[in-house]
Scaffold this active site. Structure first.
Site, short mmCIF file in Angstrom:
data_model
loop_
_atom_site.label_atom_id
_atom_site.label_comp_id
_atom_site.label_asym_id
_atom_site.label_seq_id
_atom_site.Cartn_x
_atom_site.Cartn_y
_atom_site.Cartn_z
N LYS A 158 0.88 -1.17 0.00
CA LYS A 158 0.00 0.00 0.00
C LYS A 158 0.92 1.22 0.00
O LYS A 158 1.12 1.89 1.02
CB LYS A 158 -0.93 -0.02 1.23
CG LYS A 158 -2.08 0.94 1.13
CD LYS A 158 -3.13 0.64 2.18
CE LYS A 158 -4.10 1.79 2.37
NZ LYS A 158 -4.90 2.17 1.21
N1 PMP Z 1 -7.68 -0.92 -3.25
C1 PMP Z 1 -7.15 0.30 -3.04
C2 PMP Z 1 -6.42 0.97 -4.15
C3 PMP Z 1 -7.32 0.93 -1.80
O1 PMP Z 1 -6.80 2.14 -1.59
C4 PMP Z 1 -8.04 0.27 -0.78
C5 PMP Z 1 -8.21 0.95 0.56
N2 PMP Z 1 -7.14 0.68 1.43
C6 PMP Z 1 -8.56 -1.01 -1.04
C7 PMP Z 1 -8.36 -1.57 -2.28
C8 PMP Z 1 -9.32 -1.76 0.02
O2 PMP Z 1 -8.48 -2.15 1.06
P1 PMP Z 1 -8.98 -2.29 2.56
O3 PMP Z 1 -10.27 -3.04 2.51
O4 PMP Z 1 -7.90 -3.05 3.23
O5 PMP Z 1 -9.17 -0.93 3.10
#
Ligand code: PMP
Length: 294
Positions: A158
């Site tokens: 991330k």
């Molecule tokens: N894809 C992207 C590009 C994101 O920014 C997020 C948010 N973190 C997600 C998917 C979903 O991830 P999560 O459910 O862990 O928040």
């Protein structure tokens, strides 16, 4: 409520192990992260005083940093505890939490002298999309750029740098009157929204793209488990973009977006229905611990 710029709010931000007044939580213009994108972060939500999947989020922060080849100078337990303390120090029990780690001042690409810095901020963020729109389903445009191959970028991280594509796509979508954008992957398969994962329903079966070049969201994994526990079939697979018109319901999932129905993607129309509403409801009960965690 009018928008207050993010650097002009009150409260406390946890910075490198200490609480500093919100407006004084500053970085130097020559941090490596600003110039070369060496930054990773998390997005978490606290519901009724408890952070949903705090350990998973904190572990992902550390893994994201490791994928960018830097080490966060704290333990997972310390950062998790600091997230809780930051919410408490700001008097919040229902909020969004943003831990972020980056390479500090250094102008060499290899960043040999960059100290790794870490911060945690919390703020109230009740709804990612306008609640009125969420009931009807949001409208999504097609994004111009695709999610890159894992051979091209550290796609499991991330990492802030990967959000460049999301930002360009979301700005363009909003400018055209949409709320978000659908990104394909480098092969042309359906991938995700700019900050959330994608689910599509056809004949009562839930389909979701295999997360092999984009984030395997923590919300995504929770919703898959919830759906399976409720007896729904969930298929993870590569979904060609030209199948989009064959689905009847679509929704997206993410920490900020939670479970959000989608009414439109480009030329395609969808009707939020029973499966979407059931999962929205189950998810909101699960995060508030009114339903056994998946
Ligand atoms: N894809 C992207 C590009 C994101 O920014 C997020 C948010 N973190 C997600 C998917 C979903 O991830 P999560 O459910 O862990 O928040």
């Amino acid at each position: 409520m009018s928008f207050i710029p993010f650097d002009q709010r009150d409260g406390w931000i946890w910075l490198d192990g200490e609480f500093v007044p919100w407006r004084e939580a500053k970085v130097h213009v020559l941090i490596h992260a600003l110039h070369y994108g060496s930054c990773v972060f998390e997005g978490e939500r606290m519901y009724d005083g408890q952070i949903f999947k705090l350990t998973e989020h904190t572990e992902r922060l550390f893994k994201s940093a490791q994928l960018l080849d830097f080490k966060i100078p704290f333990t997972v337990a310390q950062i998790a505890e600091a997230c809780k303390q930051t919410a408490a120090k700001n008097g919040l029990t229902d909020c969004y939490i943003r831990p972020v780690a980056w390479r500090g001042p250094d102008m060499g690409v290899a960043a040999h002298n960059a100290k790794v810095q870490v911060a945690i901020a919390t703020w109230e963020w009740p709804s990612y999309f306008d609640p009125e729109l969420v009931r009807k389903g949001i409208r999504m445009a097609h994004a111009k750029y695709r999610r890159p191959s894992p051979e091209t970028a550290p796609t499991a991280s991330k990492a802030a740098g990967l959000y460049m594509i999301c930002t360009i796509s979301k700005i363009a979508a909003e400018r055209d009157g949409y709320q978000d954008a659908l990104m394909l992957d480098w092969r042309g398969y359906l991938a995700e929204a700019t900050g959330a994962n994608l689910f599509l329903i056809r004949d009562g079966v839930i389909h979701t793209p295999t997360p092999d070049c984009f984030l395997d969201g923590i919300t995504r994994r929770s919703v898959i488990e919830l759906a399976r526990k409720s007896g729904f079939e969930v298929i993870e697979r590569h979904i060609p973009a030209d199948e989009l018109g064959t689905f009847s319901e679509v929704f997206i999932t993410g920490t900020a977006a939670e479970v959000t129905p989608v009414a439109e993607i480009g030329e395609h129309r969808f009707t939020p229905g029973n499966i979407t509403f059931t999962l929205m409801d189950d998810f909101s009960r699960m995060v508030r611990r009114q339903l056994q965690p998946a």
